[in-house]
Design a protein around this motif. Sequence first.
Motif, PDB file in Angstrom:
ATOM      1  N   ILE B  84     -10.336  19.143 -19.535  1.00 48.99           N
ATOM      2  CA  ILE B  84      -9.427  19.848 -20.735  1.00 48.99           C
ATOM      3  C   ILE B  84      -9.619  21.265 -20.906  1.00 48.99           C
ATOM      4  O   ILE B  84      -8.617  22.212 -20.690  1.00 48.99           O
ATOM      5  CB  ILE B  84      -9.416  19.025 -21.943  1.00 48.99           C
ATOM      6  CG1 ILE B  84      -9.079  17.468 -21.743  1.00 48.99           C
ATOM      7  CG2 ILE B  84      -8.284  19.573 -22.775  1.00 48.99           C
ATOM      8  CD1 ILE B  84      -7.578  17.155 -21.146  1.00 48.99           C
ATOM      9  N   GLU B  85     -10.762  21.374 -21.759  1.00 49.54           N
ATOM     10  CA  GLU B  85     -11.102  22.983 -21.704  1.00 49.54           C
ATOM     11  C   GLU B  85     -12.380  23.375 -21.175  1.00 49.54           C
ATOM     12  O   GLU B  85     -13.198  22.662 -20.849  1.00 49.54           O
ATOM     13  CB  GLU B  85     -11.545  23.329 -23.231  1.00 49.54           C
ATOM     14  CG  GLU B  85     -10.053  23.243 -24.307  1.00 49.54           C
ATOM     15  CD  GLU B  85      -9.065  24.565 -23.914  1.00 49.54           C
ATOM     16  OE1 GLU B  85      -9.586  25.526 -23.057  1.00 49.54           O
ATOM     17  OE2 GLU B  85      -8.211  24.380 -24.494  1.00 49.54           O
ATOM     18  N   PRO B  86     -12.848  24.587 -20.568  1.00 44.79           N
ATOM     19  CA  PRO B  86     -11.610  25.623 -20.901  1.00 44.79           C
ATOM     20  C   PRO B  86     -10.229  25.683 -20.142  1.00 44.79           C
ATOM     21  O   PRO B  86      -9.752  26.814 -20.150  1.00 44.79           O
ATOM     22  CB  PRO B  86     -12.746  26.900 -20.700  1.00 44.79           C
ATOM     23  CG  PRO B  86     -13.442  26.330 -19.566  1.00 44.79           C
ATOM     24  CD  PRO B  86     -13.601  24.878 -19.619  1.00 44.79           C
ATOM     25  N   VAL B  87      -9.934  24.857 -19.245  1.00 42.82           N
ATOM     26  CA  VAL B  87      -9.052  25.011 -18.120  1.00 42.82           C
ATOM     27  C   VAL B  87      -7.793  25.338 -19.056  1.00 42.82           C
ATOM     28  O   VAL B  87      -6.904  26.017 -18.352  1.00 42.82           O
ATOM     29  CB  VAL B  87      -9.064  23.841 -17.322  1.00 42.82           C
ATOM     30  CG1 VAL B  87      -7.840  23.770 -16.238  1.00 42.82           C
ATOM     31  CG2 VAL B  87     -10.320  23.738 -16.380  1.00 42.82           C
ATOM     32  N   ARG B  88      -7.534  24.366 -20.054  1.00 45.20           N
ATOM     33  CA  ARG B  88      -6.096  24.874 -20.537  1.00 45.20           C
ATOM     34  C   ARG B  88      -5.960  26.266 -21.092  1.00 45.20           C
ATOM     35  O   ARG B  88      -4.860  26.645 -20.639  1.00 45.20           O
ATOM     36  CB  ARG B  88      -6.037  23.775 -21.854  1.00 45.20           C
ATOM     37  CG  ARG B  88      -4.607  23.941 -22.537  1.00 45.20           C
ATOM     38  CD  ARG B  88      -4.230  22.921 -23.557  1.00 45.20           C
ATOM     39  NE  ARG B  88      -5.422  22.305 -24.185  1.00 45.20           N
ATOM     40  CZ  ARG B  88      -5.505  21.096 -24.807  1.00 45.20           C
ATOM     41  NH1 ARG B  88      -4.482  20.430 -24.822  1.00 45.20           N
ATOM     42  NH2 ARG B  88      -6.805  20.588 -25.539  1.00 45.20           N
ATOM     43  N   THR B  89      -7.044  26.812 -21.543  1.00 42.89           N
ATOM     44  CA  THR B  89      -6.700  28.185 -22.263  1.00 42.89           C
ATOM     45  C   THR B  89      -6.563  29.026 -20.935  1.00 42.89           C
ATOM     46  O   THR B  89      -6.058  29.863 -20.805  1.00 42.89           O
ATOM     47  CB  THR B  89      -7.872  28.415 -22.750  1.00 42.89           C
ATOM     48  OG1 THR B  89      -8.062  27.595 -24.105  1.00 42.89           O
ATOM     49  CG2 THR B  89      -7.895  29.801 -23.460  1.00 42.89           C
ATOM     50  N   LEU B  90      -7.208  28.697 -19.929  1.00 37.66           N
ATOM     51  CA  LEU B  90      -7.257  29.591 -18.635  1.00 37.66           C
ATOM     52  C   LEU B  90      -5.727  29.361 -18.066  1.00 37.66           C
ATOM     53  O   LEU B  90      -5.409  30.474 -17.487  1.00 37.66           O
ATOM     54  CB  LEU B  90      -8.227  29.303 -17.521  1.00 37.66           C
ATOM     55  CG  LEU B  90      -9.797  29.685 -17.994  1.00 37.66           C
ATOM     56  CD1 LEU B  90     -10.845  28.618 -17.098  1.00 37.66           C
ATOM     57  CD2 LEU B  90     -10.000  30.885 -17.876  1.00 37.66           C
TER      58      LEU B  90
END
Lengths: 456, 456
Positions: B84-90
């Motif tokens: 989920i994170e940090p991918v969502r932010t990326l």
Amino acid sequence: MRTRPLKVALLGCGVVGSEVTRIITTQSADLAARIGAPIELAGIAVRRPNRVRDGVPAELLTTDATALVKRGDIDVVVEVIGGIEPVRTLITTAFEHGASVVSANKALLAADGASLHAKAAEHGVDLYYEAAVAGAIPLIRPLRESLAGDKVNRVLGIVNGTTNFILDKMDSTGAGYSEALDEATALGYAEADPTADVEGFDAAAKAAILAGIAFHTRVTIDDVHREGLTEVTAADIASAKKMGCTVKLLAICERARDGRSVTARVHPAMIPLSHPLASVRGAYNAVFVEAEAAGQLMFYGPGAGGAPTASAVLGDLVAACRNKLAATTGAGESAYTQLPVSPMGDVVTRYHISLDVADKPGVLAQVATVFAEHDVSIDTVRQQGRNQGGGDEAATEQDGGPGAPPSGSWGREGGEASLVVVTHRAPDAALSATVSSLRKLDTVRGVASIMRVEGE
Amino acid sequence: MRTRPLKVALLGCGVVGSEVTRIITTQSADLAARIGAPIELAGIAVRRPNRVRDGVPAELLTTDATALVKRGDIDVVVEVIGGIEPVRTLITTAFEHGASVVSANKALLAADGASLHAKAAEHGVDLYYEAAVAGAIPLIRPLRESLAGDKVNRVLGIVNGTTNFILDKMDSTGAGYSEALDEATALGYAEADPTADVEGFDAAAKAAILAGIAFHTRVTIDDVHREGLTEVTAADIASAKKMGCTVKLLAICERARDGRSVTARVHPAMIPLSHPLASVRGAYNAVFVEAEAAGQLMFYGPGAGGAPTASAVLGDLVAACRNKLAATTGAGESAYTQLPVSPMGDVVTRYHISLDVADKPGVLAQVATVFAEHDVSIDTVRQQGRNQGGGDEAATEQDGGPGAPPSGSWGREGGEASLVVVTHRAPDAALSATVSSLRKLDTVRGVASIMRVEGE
């Protein structure tokens, strides 16, 4: 959502066209939501306007297809008439008047796809034809788009439901070809004139379309080697069973090992029962795709019929409409590799050959020598008495080396025997030449059957 | 063809990322021809830049993923990190900087697909994720596009290769769950911590994604009923065989009969050997789709692995690049139906229940009465002695009517017997309540196994 509807013209209103009309009129809210604008059926061109068509609005019918595609306000033309002319002219006219075209016309696409694609590109419109190959099964779009970053090496498919029904019937009941064809006709799986199906023309058109898309080149139906199934006998099916195989009419598109050419062919072939295509029953279709990164994929489903074909047409119609709304077009023809299509002689395959031979010593040595002379390796040899399927047989396996005769004598004195030879992989030209030479041997009374072995 | 390249940023360079890099660098001419412009790998964000990665240009590596997606000149970001994170932010940052995103991230899409789609739409870019479900098998695009004019009623699939390998092993060798899991781990089919696979989390994420697309609504992983396969025993598999079935971990997405809601679930189930999914072996995946017009379709292929997953990623990458070139976007989220997701209790299914019961007269009557009280019809009852698989058994079939006890006594005096009941279709809540009531019967010593029966 845009409220002004996209206008759709339908050419043809038979089994598929009626179903397309039904879905457009009954699923209008869903289609509008998926497209982003409503669609409106603006006209339906038919030959017989007075025929009763349930659920088809009579006021939309016209016999003037040309006037319909020339109206100038049509966004997408759906063509489900079939055949080459007048359809080619109608489609071209539609392009010239700014309409995208969704077609289910395998014959036309296989004959003249390149010029139609060029014409569509010239006018900035789409040409889609998912329904032309394997009915409802999504195949063109996955090949063209999902595998757009992969390298397809082989497409192996059962793309004609009529012939699969016939072969499945022969396999499951032991019936002969004529009997199975009669049943297919009685059940509506075969047309009154079954030529297009049983002689492989239908499958060859689909093979041409698939090969062109899979290998990013141009292949027409004339490039496709074609053999139908009219000569497949109950004995061939029984032989296949003995080998742990079944017989299917296959469309096979391959990239040559050196990558410099492609081949496309349609013929009956034995495939092992363990192959996923072997269990495709009745009138179903299935296409096996081998790609370098993806590996082995299979797509399976109903290959014909009004509703399944309409499903494929509607998917294309939604795509064409979305593109119209976005003032863009989808992926067009991709034939940049310009790979040539090699003749059947270059195809590497295996033969299963049944010979009627004189039942005397030395026959096998003679036969094996012929294979060796053509540089064809024998995989297995099985000798059996005239009473097929009986216990009077022997088998030997060789581990390579072009057709060296096994030691000792196999033949018995006098009478006839049959010899079943399965080869290793070799060019079809060499295999074919081997068979010609075998026919010339005094001790070979006849070639009972020849069938290729695929899918291994 | 445009000569200025499209710039691609890669986030993550593990098994899939390395393969994506390899294809982009070695197949550049093909990809350029298919896209209409060359693509250039502009940067690869990794956690450990010093790890040896064959064929990955070291000068492209960076540990600063955020800076990479913020560069502003990136056309498409490919995300193969996972989680989920940090991918969502990326991904969100990539959208904000004008990049389309291709992701293989089922967990993120199943948790938060709607907001990601909204963000992509807001910035006029694409979000594609074919690789998130069933590896190389084209599934998202066919569902979203090829079936866009059809009405999907059911998706039934084997979408986790690890669990299919384990169940296939149990089925073919008679091994227990632990033994089969050990073999899967040794062969690299299961991870050191197999929880995500064997507890069904991975399949549930895929079910959520498939259900949302198939039914044009929103489904998250929290909406998916989930049961893993850790409690499947060798005895369950043997019971399935007796019924002409095999056990598979299935992801099942269904539209309710009244069309007003959908359900999504993952659990082990018996399916008949005649069902196409029954013959899906090893770590392969296959998804069966039932649509109103198309009928039954099946998509089959490798569901995981570096190269197959890269094939799906590359297909999306080509599509995203083509759209960038044409200054358009593909079909985005389509969740207009807003159909609610019903709880598991509303799912209509069948149970196969094995009970350990007291071996005395009247037991079957008691058991049958419990089914009747919950309005659950019994399809078949089979009684067998403790020695499973022995000849000491009897079976009866009922032709409907909620659970009326068969006449006569089945039980023998003293000891224990087992009773195998297969129900007709009923809501899962009623079936589940029936099992609870059965557990309270004095004569029921235990419930040996409960498994749903699907695919009929």
